[in-house]
Motif scaffolding. Structure first.
Motif, short mmCIF file in Angstrom:
data_model
loop_
_atom_site.label_atom_id
_atom_site.label_comp_id
_atom_site.label_asym_id
_atom_site.label_seq_id
_atom_site.Cartn_x
_atom_site.Cartn_y
_atom_site.Cartn_z
N ILE A 1 116.29 -2.46 82.67
CA ILE A 1 116.81 -1.17 82.26
C ILE A 1 118.23 -1.34 81.71
N GLY A 2 118.64 -0.40 80.89
CA GLY A 2 119.98 -0.47 80.31
C GLY A 2 121.07 -0.13 81.30
N THR A 3 120.84 0.89 82.09
CA THR A 3 121.81 1.33 83.08
C THR A 3 121.07 1.94 84.27
N PRO A 4 121.57 1.71 85.48
CA PRO A 4 120.91 2.30 86.65
C PRO A 4 121.03 3.83 86.71
N PHE A 5 121.98 4.39 85.97
CA PHE A 5 122.17 5.84 85.93
C PHE A 5 122.06 6.30 84.47
N PRO A 6 120.84 6.51 83.98
CA PRO A 6 120.71 6.93 82.58
C PRO A 6 121.33 8.30 82.33
N VAL A 7 121.32 9.16 83.34
CA VAL A 7 121.88 10.51 83.19
C VAL A 7 122.71 10.84 84.43
N ILE A 8 123.89 11.37 84.19
CA ILE A 8 124.73 11.90 85.26
C ILE A 8 125.13 13.31 84.85
N GLU A 9 124.80 14.27 85.70
CA GLU A 9 125.15 15.67 85.44
C GLU A 9 126.46 15.98 86.16
N LEU A 10 127.43 16.48 85.41
CA LEU A 10 128.73 16.86 85.96
C LEU A 10 128.94 18.35 85.73
N THR A 11 129.23 19.08 86.79
CA THR A 11 129.54 20.49 86.70
C THR A 11 130.96 20.71 87.22
N VAL A 12 131.78 21.35 86.41
CA VAL A 12 133.16 21.66 86.79
C VAL A 12 133.33 23.17 86.65
N ILE A 13 133.66 23.82 87.76
CA ILE A 13 133.88 25.26 87.76
C ILE A 13 135.37 25.51 87.98
N LEU A 14 135.99 26.11 86.99
CA LEU A 14 137.44 26.27 86.97
C LEU A 14 137.84 27.69 87.34
N ASP A 15 138.85 27.80 88.19
CA ASP A 15 139.47 29.09 88.46
C ASP A 15 140.68 29.15 87.54
N THR A 16 140.52 29.80 86.39
CA THR A 16 141.54 29.80 85.35
C THR A 16 141.34 31.01 84.44
N ASP A 17 142.38 31.34 83.71
CA ASP A 17 142.29 32.37 82.68
C ASP A 17 142.21 31.73 81.30
N ALA A 18 142.03 30.42 81.24
CA ALA A 18 141.97 29.71 79.96
C ALA A 18 140.79 30.23 79.12
N SER A 19 140.97 30.16 77.81
CA SER A 19 139.92 30.56 76.88
C SER A 19 138.82 29.50 76.84
N ASP A 20 137.68 29.86 76.27
CA ASP A 20 136.59 28.90 76.11
C ASP A 20 137.05 27.69 75.30
N GLU A 21 137.85 27.94 74.27
CA GLU A 21 138.36 26.85 73.43
C GLU A 21 139.28 25.92 74.23
N GLN A 22 140.13 26.49 75.07
CA GLN A 22 141.02 25.68 75.89
C GLN A 22 140.21 24.85 76.90
N ILE A 23 139.18 25.45 77.49
CA ILE A 23 138.34 24.72 78.44
C ILE A 23 137.61 23.58 77.74
N ALA A 24 137.13 23.82 76.54
CA ALA A 24 136.45 22.76 75.77
C ALA A 24 137.41 21.61 75.49
N GLU A 25 138.65 21.92 75.16
CA GLU A 25 139.66 20.88 74.90
C GLU A 25 140.00 20.13 76.19
N SER B 1 129.07 20.37 82.17
CA SER B 1 129.18 21.83 82.09
C SER B 1 130.52 22.20 82.72
N TRP B 2 131.44 22.67 81.89
CA TRP B 2 132.74 23.14 82.36
C TRP B 2 132.78 24.64 82.11
N VAL B 3 132.89 25.40 83.18
CA VAL B 3 132.84 26.87 83.06
C VAL B 3 133.93 27.51 83.92
N ARG B 4 134.20 28.76 83.60
CA ARG B 4 135.14 29.55 84.38
C ARG B 4 134.44 30.13 85.58
#
Length: 151
Positions: free
Chosen positions: A98-122, A147-150
């Protein structure tokens, strides 16, 4: 006053095999122990090495994410993180190359912020470029689904 980091420095960790399933490591005088569940001969008292590796990804994402938020002047009141690694055991057990033992890693980050969607994407983009653990995982061939969300 900001902490100045050298361009290159060593990180030393020493380890001792307590049993075939349990390892005690020492980093900067701090003990880190890994173990396996009973079905793999362990006592299940500590996280497995793979769980510890994924935990390191979360810890690094937190540290670098907060650093990057400061650079971008984004105020973070809090951050909740979750990771799910899809572990392909075929390589370990000799069933397939196999190429890698972890073909997929799902990362979820939930932010407590007033940042805009564009700022979160950056914030997400730059953190992904700077987080050493994430960089290693990506270069090892892991697909990081983020997945980075407010809150």
């Amino acid at each position: 006053m900001a902490h100045v980091m050298p361009d290159l420095f060593k990180i030393d960790v020493k380890g001792h095999a307590v049993t075939h399933a349990r390892t005690e490591m020492v980093a900067r005088g701090k003990v880190v122990t890994t173990d396996e569940p009973p079905e793999r001969g362990g006592t299940d008292l500590f996280a497995t090495p793979l769980e510890t590796m994924l935990s390191s990804f979360l810890g690094c994402t937190n540290v670098i994410g907060n650093y990057v938020a400061g650079l971008l002047k984004i105020k973070l009141r809090g951050m909740d993180l979750k990771v799910c690694g899809h572990f392909d055991t075929r390589g370990v057990f000799g069933k397939a190359e196999i190429g890698t033992p972890f073909p997929v890693i799902e990362l979820t980050v939930i932010l407590d912020t007033d940042a805009s969607d564009e700022q979160i994407a950056e914030l997400q983009r730059i953190t992904g470029e700077k987080c050493p653990v994430g960089v290693l995982l990506r270069r090892a061939g892991c697909e990081i689904q983020e997945s980075w969300v407010r809150k």
